[in-house]
Design a protein around this motif. Structure first.
Motif, PDB file in Angstrom:
ATOM      1  N   GLN A  10       0.833  -1.206   0.000  1.00  0.00           N
ATOM      2  CA  GLN A  10       0.000   0.000   0.000  1.00  0.00           C
ATOM      3  C   GLN A  10       0.868   1.256   0.000  1.00  0.00           C
ATOM      4  OE1 GLN A  10      -2.160  -1.205   3.535  1.00  0.00           O
ATOM      5  NE2 GLN A  10      -4.091  -1.176   2.387  1.00  0.00           N
ATOM      6  N   ILE A  11       1.916   1.231   0.776  1.00  0.00           N
ATOM      7  CA  ILE A  11       2.830   2.377   0.835  1.00  0.00           C
ATOM      8  C   ILE A  11       3.481   2.579  -0.529  1.00  0.00           C
ATOM      9  CG2 ILE A  11       4.983   3.231   1.853  1.00  0.00           C
ATOM     10  CD1 ILE A  11       4.116   1.739   4.453  1.00  0.00           C
ATOM     11  N   GLN A  17       1.945   6.277  -7.228  1.00  0.00           N
ATOM     12  CA  GLN A  17       0.925   7.149  -7.804  1.00  0.00           C
ATOM     13  C   GLN A  17       1.420   8.589  -7.881  1.00  0.00           C
ATOM     14  OE1 GLN A  17      -2.329   6.311  -5.159  1.00  0.00           O
ATOM     15  NE2 GLN A  17      -3.305   4.920  -6.619  1.00  0.00           N
ATOM     16  N   GLU A  18       2.014   9.056  -6.805  1.00  0.00           N
ATOM     17  CA  GLU A  18       2.524  10.430  -6.781  1.00  0.00           C
ATOM     18  C   GLU A  18       3.663  10.578  -7.773  1.00  0.00           C
ATOM     19  OE1 GLU A  18       4.929  13.878  -5.412  1.00  0.00           O
ATOM     20  OE2 GLU A  18       5.549  11.784  -5.281  1.00  0.00           O
ATOM     21  N   ARG A  36       1.614  14.729   6.025  1.00  0.00           N
ATOM     22  CA  ARG A  36       2.826  14.467   6.812  1.00  0.00           C
ATOM     23  C   ARG A  36       3.215  12.989   6.724  1.00  0.00           C
ATOM     24  NH1 ARG A  36       4.055  16.127  13.081  1.00  0.00           N
ATOM     25  NH2 ARG A  36       6.028  15.037  13.187  1.00  0.00           N
ATOM     26  N   THR A  37       2.205  12.115   6.830  1.00  0.00           N
ATOM     27  CA  THR A  37       2.477  10.674   6.721  1.00  0.00           C
ATOM     28  C   THR A  37       3.072  10.351   5.363  1.00  0.00           C
ATOM     29  OG1 THR A  37       0.715  10.108   8.268  1.00  0.00           O
ATOM     30  CG2 THR A  37       1.415   8.374   6.755  1.00  0.00           C
ATOM     31  N   PHE A  38       2.488  10.937   4.318  1.00  0.00           N
ATOM     32  CA  PHE A  38       3.006  10.686   2.973  1.00  0.00           C
ATOM     33  C   PHE A  38       4.467  11.113   2.866  1.00  0.00           C
ATOM     34  CE2 PHE A  38       4.082  11.870  -1.323  1.00  0.00           C
ATOM     35  CZ  PHE A  38       3.734  10.722  -2.015  1.00  0.00           C
ATOM     36  N   HIS A  39       4.776  12.290   3.384  1.00  0.00           N
ATOM     37  CA  HIS A  39       6.162  12.776   3.305  1.00  0.00           C
ATOM     38  C   HIS A  39       7.105  11.904   4.137  1.00  0.00           C
ATOM     39  CE1 HIS A  39       5.385  16.115   0.707  1.00  0.00           C
ATOM     40  NE2 HIS A  39       4.456  16.610   1.509  1.00  0.00           N
ATOM     41  N   ASN A  40       6.609  11.390   5.269  1.00  0.00           N
ATOM     42  CA  ASN A  40       7.416  10.450   6.063  1.00  0.00           C
ATOM     43  C   ASN A  40       7.700   9.186   5.257  1.00  0.00           C
ATOM     44  OD1 ASN A  40       7.591  12.119   8.285  1.00  0.00           O
ATOM     45  ND2 ASN A  40       5.865  11.183   9.342  1.00  0.00           N
ATOM     46  N   TRP A  41       6.668   8.674   4.591  1.00  0.00           N
ATOM     47  CA  TRP A  41       6.845   7.482   3.754  1.00  0.00           C
ATOM     48  C   TRP A  41       7.839   7.759   2.635  1.00  0.00           C
ATOM     49  CZ3 TRP A  41       1.149   5.633   2.605  1.00  0.00           C
ATOM     50  CH2 TRP A  41       0.601   5.084   3.761  1.00  0.00           C
ATOM     51  N   LYS A  42       7.690   8.910   2.015  1.00  0.00           N
ATOM     52  CA  LYS A  42       8.565   9.257   0.895  1.00  0.00           C
ATOM     53  C   LYS A  42      10.011   9.352   1.367  1.00  0.00           C
ATOM     54  CE  LYS A  42       8.658  12.185  -3.136  1.00  0.00           C
ATOM     55  NZ  LYS A  42       7.957  13.209  -3.891  1.00  0.00           N
TER      56      LYS A  42
END
Length: 97
Positions: A10-11, A17-18, A36-42
């Motif tokens: 999922q991550i 996608q981005e 924020r979560t997305f940027h942490n994942w990235k």
């Protein structure tokens, strides 16, 4: 450390996608996460584009290696038993003379 309720697949999908041009707002809305979560994942996974596939490959290799170790351990035990039997027979014949 708290475990994420999201799988590595999922991550990876959200990051992909981005990367493919989907607007960030749509990605985070679809994933149900914060920006924020997305940027942490990235930051955490961005340098590992094949992370889920690599992990699966490593898990398969680990399973194969565990199987090899189990087989070799069993073979070693059989050989040790055969050697012990041979020694016992040799001691029996040596002590009866």
């Amino acid at each position: 450390m708290k475990r994420s309720p999201f799988s590595s697949d999922q991550i990876a999908a959200a990051l992909k996608q981005e990367e493919l041009g989907m607007p960030l707002a749509d990605v985070i809305k679809q994933a149900g996460i914060t920006e924020r979560t997305f940027h942490n994942w990235k930051r955490q996974y961005g340098g590992m584009p094949d992370y889920p596939q690599d992990l699966k490959c490593l898990q398969e290799e680990n399973a194969k290696l565990k199987q090899i170790v189990a087989e070799l351990t069993l073979e070693n035990a059989r050989l040790q038993d055969a050697l012990d039997d041979k020694r016992n027979k040799h001691e029996h014949y040596s002590s009866s003379n």
